[in-house]
Design a protein around this motif. Structure first.
Motif, mmCIF file in Angstrom:
data_model
loop_
_atom_site.group_PDB
_atom_site.id
_atom_site.type_symbol
_atom_site.label_atom_id
_atom_site.label_comp_id
_atom_site.label_asym_id
_atom_site.label_seq_id
_atom_site.Cartn_x
_atom_site.Cartn_y
_atom_site.Cartn_z
ATOM 1 N N LYS A 198 16.311 5.736 45.364
ATOM 2 C CA LYS A 198 16.660 5.892 43.955
ATOM 3 C C LYS A 198 18.125 5.515 43.768
ATOM 4 O O LYS A 198 18.904 5.471 44.725
ATOM 5 N N ALA A 199 18.500 5.240 42.528
ATOM 6 C CA ALA A 199 19.898 4.973 42.230
ATOM 7 C C ALA A 199 20.686 6.279 42.304
ATOM 8 O O ALA A 199 20.206 7.334 41.889
ATOM 9 N N ASN A 202 21.572 9.317 47.774
ATOM 10 C CA ASN A 202 20.304 9.431 48.498
ATOM 11 C C ASN A 202 20.524 10.114 49.837
ATOM 12 O O ASN A 202 21.420 9.736 50.596
ATOM 13 N N ARG A 220 23.487 -4.737 49.797
ATOM 14 C CA ARG A 220 23.037 -5.236 48.487
ATOM 15 C C ARG A 220 23.011 -6.767 48.501
ATOM 16 O O ARG A 220 23.940 -7.410 49.002
ATOM 17 N N LYS A 269 23.086 1.653 44.126
ATOM 18 C CA LYS A 269 22.949 1.263 42.730
ATOM 19 C C LYS A 269 21.574 0.629 42.531
ATOM 20 O O LYS A 269 20.931 0.200 43.480
ATOM 21 N N SER A 270 21.141 0.561 41.285
ATOM 22 C CA SER A 270 19.873 -0.114 41.004
ATOM 23 C C SER A 270 19.988 -1.586 41.401
ATOM 24 O O SER A 270 21.027 -2.216 41.211
ATOM 25 N N GLY A 271 18.915 -2.108 41.974
ATOM 26 C CA GLY A 271 18.924 -3.512 42.357
ATOM 27 C C GLY A 271 18.230 -3.744 43.678
ATOM 28 O O GLY A 271 17.550 -2.864 44.210
ATOM 29 N N SER A 272 18.394 -4.935 44.226
ATOM 30 C CA SER A 272 17.722 -5.334 45.460
ATOM 31 C C SER A 272 18.675 -5.280 46.643
ATOM 32 O O SER A 272 19.820 -5.747 46.569
ATOM 33 N N THR A 299 13.800 -2.418 46.874
ATOM 34 C CA THR A 299 14.275 -2.385 45.496
ATOM 35 C C THR A 299 14.579 -0.951 45.091
ATOM 36 O O THR A 299 13.753 -0.064 45.245
ATOM 37 N N VAL A 300 15.790 -0.752 44.580
ATOM 38 C CA VAL A 300 16.216 0.559 44.104
ATOM 39 C C VAL A 300 16.063 0.576 42.580
ATOM 40 O O VAL A 300 16.715 -0.204 41.883
ATOM 41 N N PRO A 301 15.169 1.405 42.053
ATOM 42 C CA PRO A 301 14.929 1.397 40.598
ATOM 43 C C PRO A 301 16.106 1.987 39.819
ATOM 44 O O PRO A 301 16.916 2.706 40.366
#
Length: 301
Positions: A198-199, A202, A220, A269-272, A299-301
């Motif tokens: 998760k963003a 963690n 990232r 952070k959100s992203g790949s 992938t982090v939503p």
């Protein structure tokens, strides 16, 4: 009537007390309320510098059980705190040539990696929970500045030992939603299984479910890069051009031996992201990212 009323109330209280005693409880749950498990002990390791030399303030003794290690980096270069155990009669000095060669070299079977705190940037603090068994551990830092000819920290004071002794705390590793498990499907197919990212902050349980040594680099993907580009870049021997991942914002775990497990705390952070392993087989091999394509996207939503 008044006297009989008081006797009646006393009798009711006595019956209730006897029932509670028989049930072994102190009210409401019949004595079945679960006791919370002990929390991991907290241990702080502080790295400081004097010129090119470094000093790690490490407790001489730690109790067995789940232990939250916090590495405080007060130097101006990256540091790590890798825990290992050595079979009797062996030393870290015997091991270092295995990681000092330009070509992959065998990793001695008498060295056993137990995780620790991965690379920690200057001025930062990083924490990990490890399950320490009783015994003597050696520790070292294999990081070095990005300068030509710079010596790794273990040659400048970044090594030592730690005794785990005393009554076990009974504290277990925390249970986490996020998981990373290293797997070896075949001789040419090593991979990570992941879940629960998760963003934000963690807690991630990293488990080595394979037979070789593993770590995880969580990097990232760079702007405009894809996992296919990353795979193309990292599965060649020469690594030409700018990397398709942002190593400056990456998280790197310590090394775990087969069957090892620890809980790392990372900020995402959100992203790949790309997950990579740059270690070699114990027998000596190209890095796992090359030998067995140990690189995959999460992938982090």
């Amino acid at each position: 009537m008044r006297h009989r009323s008081r006797v009646g109330l006393f009798s009711l209280w006595l019956v209730a007390a006897l029932l509670l005693a028989a049930c072994g409880g102190d009210g409401g749950d019949g004595g079945t309320q679960a006791t919370a498990p002990p929390q991991p002990a907290k241990v702080t390791v502080t790295a400081s510098a004097s010129g090119k030399q470094v000093k790690f303030d490490v407790p001489a003794q730690v109790k067995p059980g789940a232990t939250e290690l916090s590495l405080v980096n007060n130097t101006k270069e990256p540091v790590e705190f890798q825990l290992v155990q050595l079979d009797e009669g062996h030393t870290l000095a015997e091991f270092y040539p295995s990681i000092e060669t330009e070509e992959p070299a065998p990793i001695p079977t008498w060295l056993h990696a137990f995780g620790g705190v991965g690379e920690t940037s200057p001025g930062q603090t990083r924490s990990v929970v490890v399950d320490l068994k009783a015994g003597t551990y050696a520790w070292f830092s294999n990081t070095s500045p990005e300068q030509e000819g710079a010596q790794p920290l273990y040659k400048r004071g970044g090594e030592g030992s730690l005794e785990v002794t005393g009554d076990p705390s009974g504290a277990p590793l925390p249970t986490t939603a996020a998981q990373i498990t290293a797997k070896e499907v075949s001789a040419t197919d090593y991979r990570f299984e992941t879940s629960g990212f998760k963003a934000g902050t963690n807690q991630i349980t990293f488990t080595n479910g394979g037979g070789e040594l593993h770590h995880v680099v969580i990097a990232r993907l760079a702007e405009g890069a894809t996992i296919d580009k990353a795979r193309e870049f990292f599965t060649t021997e020469d690594f030409k051009g700018p990397p398709p991942v942002d190593f400056d914002a990456s998280e790197i775990t310590a090394v775990l031996d087969s069957g090892g497990k620890e809980v790392d705390t990372v900020e995402l952070k959100s992203g790949s992201y790309a997950l990579l392993c740059f270690l070699t087989d114990r027998a000596g091999s190209p890095p796992h990212v090359i030998k067995a394509k140990m690189l995959q996207e999460v992938t982090v939503p």
